[in-house]
Write a protein that holds these residues in place. Sequence first.
Motif, PDB file in Angstrom:
ATOM      1  N   GLU A 179       0.862  -1.197  -0.010  1.00 29.89           N
ATOM      2  CA  GLU A 179       0.060   0.107   0.083  1.00 29.89           C
ATOM      3  C   GLU A 179       1.004   1.256  -0.027  1.00 29.89           C
ATOM      4  OE1 GLU A 179      -3.565   2.221   2.665  1.00 29.89           O
ATOM      5  OE2 GLU A 179      -2.681   0.183   3.413  1.00 29.89           O
TER       6      GLU A 179
ATOM      7  N   ASP B 238      -5.003   3.013  -2.079  1.00 30.92           N
ATOM      8  CA  ASP B 238      -6.105   3.439  -1.032  1.00 30.92           C
ATOM      9  C   ASP B 238      -6.251   4.830  -1.502  1.00 30.92           C
ATOM     10  OD1 ASP B 238      -6.078   3.644   2.642  1.00 30.92           O
ATOM     11  OD2 ASP B 238      -6.972   5.538   1.295  1.00 30.92           O
TER      12      ASP B 238
ATOM     13  N   HIS C 187      -4.736   8.229  -0.276  1.00 29.17           N
ATOM     14  CA  HIS C 187      -3.302   8.334  -0.441  1.00 29.17           C
ATOM     15  C   HIS C 187      -2.533   9.006  -1.553  1.00 29.17           C
ATOM     16  CE1 HIS C 187      -3.040   4.985   2.788  1.00 29.17           C
ATOM     17  NE2 HIS C 187      -3.774   5.940   3.242  1.00 29.17           N
TER      18      HIS C 187
ATOM     19  N   HIS D 109      -8.409   0.295  -0.792  1.00 32.14           N
ATOM     20  CA  HIS D 109      -8.833   0.744   0.419  1.00 32.14           C
ATOM     21  C   HIS D 109      -9.834   1.922   0.020  1.00 32.14           C
ATOM     22  CE1 HIS D 109      -5.897  -0.832   3.597  1.00 32.14           C
ATOM     23  NE2 HIS D 109      -6.497  -1.669   3.149  1.00 32.14           N
TER      24      HIS D 109
ATOM     25  N   ASP E 263     -11.371   1.539   3.942  1.00 27.77           N
ATOM     26  CA  ASP E 263     -10.606   1.845   5.224  1.00 27.77           C
ATOM     27  C   ASP E 263     -10.904   3.273   5.308  1.00 27.77           C
ATOM     28  OD1 ASP E 263      -6.939   2.355   5.333  1.00 27.77           O
ATOM     29  OD2 ASP E 263      -8.734   2.612   6.693  1.00 27.77           O
TER      30      ASP E 263
END
Length: 424
Positions: A213, A248, A251, A275, A323
Amino acid sequence: MQVEKYAIENHNSDLLAKHTRKYEFIASDIANVKEVIQKLKDFQVAIPSWALGTGGTRFGRFSGGGEPRNLEEKIEDVGLLHKLNQSGGAISLHIPWDIPQDATAIKTLAAQHGLRFDAVNSNTFQDQADQALSYKFGSLQHVDKAVRRQAIDHNIEVIKHGVELGSDSITVWLSDGSCFPGQLNFRKAFQRTLESLKEIYAALPSNWKLFVEYKAFEPNFYSMTVGDWGQSLLYANKLGPQAYTLVDLGHHLPNANIEQIVSLLLGEGKLGGFHFNDSKYGDDDLTVGSINPYQLFLIFNELVEGMDARSMNHATDLGWMIDASHNVKDPLEDLLQSVEAIKIAYAQALLVDTKALQQAQEQSDVARAQEILQQAYRTDVRPLVAEARLQSGGALDPLGLFRNNKVREQLIKERGQKTVATGL
Ligand code: LRH
Ligand code: MN
């Protein structure tokens, strides 16, 4: 706290007439509606074990009450969500926040709620009370071989927990990086991290995947040692066929074209999973689809196009995980809204006339291409998502039932006002 089957049936019978009218209206326009509904029924999103309580920031955390006090109650809450929307049939654990004391018992309890264990997550971004060496200056990148050893052993420990629970993947997110120029030799940090990941990779069972990730910043604010999709892909390619990148949504640097990143990683066969969350500024971990639902649709449009181009199974070939962190909403309501937003974006993407779009692209007919995409995006697919839920035994309006049945109030009665769940 259980939501009984009859409660869902009563709820649905009140809403059925209105739903059927709306469903038949949209279904009459969709030639492959049966296929679309089946795909929606099969599409399950993993719920993060660390997002079942109220989240917070360094400025404060305002707990809402009735939060799960242990892993058993977390599984009950994920089971409750799944009972309502028949779309969250998996839980993703974070170690050491959710170490199962008795893996067999936990596995049985999860199965009773129709849940399987998705990717397990390691944690070398915090120092645990019983930890010998600190991760202040990183973990797998650390200049001290002993700290790297400690972090590698932790990840191998996490894999062991996952194997006991029937999981088949591990997500490695590293907070490693630097806060100031000169603090880190980037090349050596990359090399040390790669060597460390190779030892974790070597410990993977043959059917397992390792998700790398990436994140642009926080908690380091000058460099992150897995800072973007390119760096994550570099690691995944150098590690081997069981290593993939994990996207994600929060991010990325502002205005990053995430749907293009998804298309390229999918094209390389190195996209492992997601995520899901949403954000306006940084890693805000907000409700999926709450800030930029069009971007979420465009990402699913690339996913459907790219997965079909590789004859991938939409439901099983990528890791679909949420997430998020709930600072001001009820955690369970927030998760119900997030799963709904994901299924809506997927349904819209399934309605894109891909043949016509490819034709418009081949003819550089830009306006027509946009019309084809937005025809799908501007279609109210909520009756399709609700029909899939209904056919799977779920509630037509999960959030409505959650509220009307005063589920949170009952959880507070059972668990108390002051309970705080482990996690972010
Ligand atoms: C880091 C992250 C990572 C998790 C953590 C809970 O920002 O997205 O996936 O380990 O959140
Ligand atoms: Mn994440």
